[in-house]
Design a protein around this motif. Structure first.
Motif, short mmCIF file in Angstrom:
data_model
loop_
_atom_site.label_atom_id
_atom_site.label_comp_id
_atom_site.label_asym_id
_atom_site.label_seq_id
_atom_site.Cartn_x
_atom_site.Cartn_y
_atom_site.Cartn_z
N VAL A 125 -20.05 -17.65 15.21
CA VAL A 125 -21.23 -18.27 15.83
C VAL A 125 -21.80 -17.35 16.91
O VAL A 125 -23.01 -17.09 16.94
N ASP A 126 -20.95 -16.84 17.78
CA ASP A 126 -21.41 -15.93 18.83
C ASP A 126 -22.02 -14.67 18.23
O ASP A 126 -23.06 -14.17 18.71
N GLN A 127 -21.37 -14.14 17.21
CA GLN A 127 -21.86 -12.90 16.60
C GLN A 127 -23.24 -13.10 15.99
O GLN A 127 -24.13 -12.26 16.16
N LEU A 128 -23.43 -14.22 15.28
CA LEU A 128 -24.72 -14.47 14.65
C LEU A 128 -25.78 -14.81 15.68
O LEU A 128 -26.94 -14.42 15.54
N THR A 129 -25.37 -15.52 16.72
CA THR A 129 -26.32 -15.87 17.78
C THR A 129 -26.86 -14.61 18.45
O THR A 129 -28.06 -14.51 18.78
#
Length: 312
Positions: A125-129
């Motif tokens: 999630v953090d990476q895609l955000t």
């Protein structure tokens, strides 16, 4: 089969290696429109902390349950890539993307305007955000209300609120009808729900367990995880199962582990169990028994059809 498998099952409620199989023999998926947005859909929309300025047209689904939901509500044409376990419906654009080991670069390469996942593995999630890719989390359901809520939220995010509402209403109506016809029993029938041949199971506190409770069955596994330390997925011993003497054995490991009525009947010491003696071993479709989408209605029908054969 390791202890890790049921933990994966907890995280994605049987979107795990234990329970990833084929399609159902029958389906209650609501017929979906051919891709047009609902006339009631307006953007921007906000669900939780996620806001979409416009309707997503390139959705990546990394959850087999979410994939089923998206197609059921009419958003199938917007799904441009699905994970390697999204095998229903047949037209789902299945790829080599993994929901268990998600790779942000591989996902980003699909140029999605929305990614739907069941769990935040690898901190994806953090990476895609950071890549400015919207992500929506649809965690494993604990109750049917969770299923209805996820369908509704996906309908809002994809521009299909009316179709999603129709699916939810249809599920509620179908479930109400089949539960209303249940026979009244002086004593509850008991059951063992098998997740793997090494006798991992699910208690009544899990989503699958709640479905059995809904149809009036008693779970022999509940005492084994009364304190919840196993997260609702304890491992039983053969001695415990034989002593509990369940009226039914439901197999959710027919595809992953090739279990069947015959393999259970051949297990040493199981011949005295009522489920074996009365030929009340029920082979389930692993996929339907491990996902929390629209096909839970099919699962309930299978359970009810099996138990209805026992006189009240």
């Amino acid at each position: 089969m390791s202890r890790r498998a049921p933990r994966l099952l907890t995280a994605a409620l049987a979107v795990a290696a234990l329970a990833l199989g084929g399609c159902a023999e029958k389906t209650t998926d609501t017929p979906a429109p051919s891709g047009g947005a609902s006339t009631a859909a307006t953007f921007p929309v906000t669900v939780g902390s996620l806001t979409l300025e416009q309707r997503p047209e390139k959705i990546v689904s990394l959850s087999p349950t979410a994939t089923e939901m998206l197609f059921a509500i009419g958003a199938g044409p917007q799904v441009t890539a699905a994970d390697d376990n999204s095998n229903h419906p047949a037209e789902a654009p299945r790829t080599d993307l993994s929901g268990f080991q998600p790779n942000a670069e591989a996902i980003a390469a699909k140029d999605p305007d929305l990614v739907v996942i069941a769990s935040d593995r690898n901190k994806v999630v953090d990476q895609l955000t950071k890549l400015k890719i919207p992500v929506f989390l649809t965690p494993a359901a604990v109750t049917l209300d969770d299923t209805y809520r996820q369908l509704t939220e996906l309908g809002t995010l994809t521009g299909h609120p009316t179709e999603a509402a129709d699916v939810v209403t249809g599920m509620k109506d179908d479930i109400a009808k089949i539960v209303a016809d249940l026979p009244q029993r002086a004593e509850k029938l008991t059951y063992f729900h098998e997740l793997s041949p090494d006798l991992y199971t699910a208690t009544s506190k899990t989503f699958i367990g709640s479905l059995y409770t809904l149809v009036g069955l008693e779970n022999i596994a509940d005492p084994a995880d009364a304190d919840g330390e196993s997260g609702g997925y304890p491992q039983l011993s053969e001695e415990i199962i034989v002593e509990a003497n369940p009226d039914f054995v439901f197999l959710a490991d027919t595809k992953c582990c090739q279990q069947s009525v015959e393999t259970v009947q051949a297990r040493p010491g199981w011949a005295t169990i009522t489920a074996v003696r009365e030929n009340q071993i029920v082979a389930l479709d692993d996929d339907i028994a491990s996902r929390w989408g629209p096909r839970v209605v099919d699962l309930l029908r299978t359970i009810i059809d099996a138990t209805a054969k026992v006189p009240a």
